[in-house]
Design an enzyme around this catalytic site. Structure first.
Site, PDB file in Angstrom:
ATOM      1  N   HIS A 148       0.812  -1.304   0.122  1.00 39.74           N
ATOM      2  CA  HIS A 148      -0.199  -0.022  -0.054  1.00 39.74           C
ATOM      3  C   HIS A 148       1.081   1.284  -0.021  1.00 39.74           C
ATOM      4  O   HIS A 148       0.364   2.296  -0.217  1.00 39.74           O
ATOM      5  CB  HIS A 148      -0.940  -0.001   1.232  1.00 39.74           C
ATOM      6  CG  HIS A 148      -0.384   0.388   2.657  1.00 39.74           C
ATOM      7  ND1 HIS A 148      -0.239  -0.529   3.584  1.00 39.74           N
ATOM      8  CD2 HIS A 148      -0.099   1.532   3.127  1.00 39.74           C
ATOM      9  CE1 HIS A 148       0.239  -0.088   4.409  1.00 39.74           C
ATOM     10  NE2 HIS A 148       0.437   1.289   4.314  1.00 39.74           N
ATOM     11  N   ASP A 186       0.009  -7.358   1.545  1.00 44.05           N
ATOM     12  CA  ASP A 186       0.548  -6.033   1.541  1.00 44.05           C
ATOM     13  C   ASP A 186       2.128  -6.134   1.626  1.00 44.05           C
ATOM     14  O   ASP A 186       2.702  -5.317   2.417  1.00 44.05           O
ATOM     15  CB  ASP A 186      -0.253  -5.455   2.746  1.00 44.05           C
ATOM     16  CG  ASP A 186       0.217  -4.069   2.668  1.00 44.05           C
ATOM     17  OD1 ASP A 186       0.386  -3.433   1.681  1.00 44.05           O
ATOM     18  OD2 ASP A 186      -0.244  -3.098   3.903  1.00 44.05           O
ATOM     19  N   SER A 264       4.800   2.567   7.444  1.00 40.90           N
ATOM     20  CA  SER A 264       4.453   1.486   6.518  1.00 40.90           C
ATOM     21  C   SER A 264       5.782   1.127   5.789  1.00 40.90           C
ATOM     22  O   SER A 264       6.076   1.649   4.964  1.00 40.90           O
ATOM     23  CB  SER A 264       3.332   1.548   5.800  1.00 40.90           C
ATOM     24  OG  SER A 264       2.077   2.192   6.725  1.00 40.90           O
TER      25      SER A 264
END
Length: 418
Positions: A148, A186, A264
């Site tokens: 993402h 992910d 992230s």
């Protein structure tokens, strides 16, 4: 009276002698229990006690000889000086957290952690830059990050063959190419090209982690590069269903490390400076609830990337629950016809029209053997299946009243979106 005083003096000498021997013995026991203990001790003993405390020369076990010595001074000593540690302060024992343990772990992985930027947009209209983190895992410029952070989403399905900006800890910038991205897990791989070898981080293992183990999160939260936070592992197998996430079953490492937007894709690191996960999310309205993809799962995903260019996931159409002694006991209390088993996986639901339904699976079946191998967990079934799609697999199930049935199921490839 003189006889009584002599007895008191003898008792006092014996008491001091016992104390001295106990102190030396404690040091011996401490050293023998710690192979990393390198310091030496010296014991100063009053002259009147030396003769009775001196031990005969013998071959001491390895590691015991340097521990202590009896100091023979030129003159009598009037007191016991106790233990004095020679040299520097002792290093922390194996598994102990020293004052610079976290700093050393961060220093090992830090140079390999990068900042990733991406121009986002909807229908070609730019809406700003998305910022994430990543880790160089090979000196050729292979970067591990999360999907993402690098995929330009136009809805859930998006092209992963995009370009991203990559900034190293030393300030160098590169254009990176998104080589692979898997939305379900992910996980993504980015590649940059450099004329010189790049710093890289070592991958560890997540299978040996336990709740309470110390870890650090490294990344670029809110574009603040080279940020390190620390915490502990809170849970080693937090299920995606516990977090309200749909799609295929996934498991995460839960930690209380502080992570924020921009973390992230950054590494979760153990105290040896090894990457044991990739940080991907946190619970917004809570503190100390952060989640990472375990490195062991990522290693398998990267193998899929190398072999197939994508992750191939077989789909059976079964909802499954791991059984343990307590659950089995409870199920037998509720229904005496429940099969007599010690291990297995319960099937509470079969998806209509799925490969499992066509193979003859029924709700209430307990899977005890998969492809000829006894199984006790969903993880074991997943590992046995691997990426085998379109291949017949023999499955042994136990039903009510201990009916044993062998089924043949042919898995299809899953196309479930996140």
């Amino acid at each position: 009276m003189s006889h009584f005083l002599r007895k008191v003096l003898i008792a006092n000498r014996n008491r001091h002698r016992i104390l001295a021997i106990a102190a030396v013995g404690s040091a011996l026991l401490y050293a023998k229990g710690d192979d990393n203990f390198n310091s030496s001790f010296s014991v100063s003993i009053p002259a009147p006690w030396r003769e009775s405390l001196l031990l005969p020369r013998q071959n001491w076990p390895l590691g015991v000889v340097p521990l202590f010595s009896v100091a023979h001074g030129s003159g009598p000593s009037s007191d016991v000086s106790g233990f004095s540690v020679a040299g520097e302060s002792p290093k922390p024992c194996c598994g102990c957290l020293g004052k610079d343990t976290i700093a050393k772990a961060a220093a090992k992985v830090g140079p390999a952690v990068v900042n990733i930027s991406l121009q986002q947009g909807i229908y070609g209209v730019g809406v700003g830059k998305g910022i994430g983190s990543g880790t160089i895992i090979d000196e050729d410029g292979t970067i591990l990050t999360c999907a993402h952070a690098v995929v330009d989403f136009h809805g859930l399905r998006a092209s992963s063959k995009g370009k991203v900006g990559v900034t190293l800890q030393d300030g160098r910038t590169f254009e990176g190419t998104v080589v692979n991205a898997d939305l379900q897990s992910d996980v993504a791989i980015v590649k940059i090209n450099s004329k010189t070898p790049l710093p890289s981080a070592k991958l560890g293992t997540s299978s040996k982690l336990q709740p309470g183990d110390w870890v650090i999160a490294v990344g670029c939260p809110l574009s603040l590069q080279n940020t390190v936070t620390s915490g502990i592992v809170s849970c080693v197998d937090r299920k995606s269903s516990d977090l309200g996430l749909g799609g295929l079953r996934r498991e995460y490492l839960q930690t209380d490390c502080a992570i924020n937007p921009g973390n992230s894709g950054g590494p979760l690191v153990n105290m040896d400076g090894e990457v044991i996960g990739v940080n991907i999310m946190k619970v917004l309205d809570a503190d100390g609830l952060s989640f990472a993809v375990p490195i062991d799962s990522i290693t398998k995903i990267m193998e899929h990337f190398r072999r197939n260019g994508r992750v191939v996931r077989p789909w059976l159409g079964l909802k499954m629950i791991d059984l343990n002694d307590m659950i089995i006991s409870q199920l037998k209390e509720r229904d005496s016809s429940f099969p007599n088993i010690k291990r297995g996986i319960l099937v509470p639901m079969v998806t209509p029209g799925s490969p499992a339904e066509r193979a003859g699976f029924r709700p209430g079946d307990v899977v005890v053997e998969f492809d000829g191998i006894p199984v006790a967990s969903i993880t074991e079934i997943t590992e046995i299946m691997g990426d085998r799609v379109g291949v017949p697999l023999k499955v042994v199930v136990k039903r009510a009243k201990d009916e044993l049935v062998t089924l043949t199921v042919i898995a299809e490839e899953s196309h479930t979106d996140m």
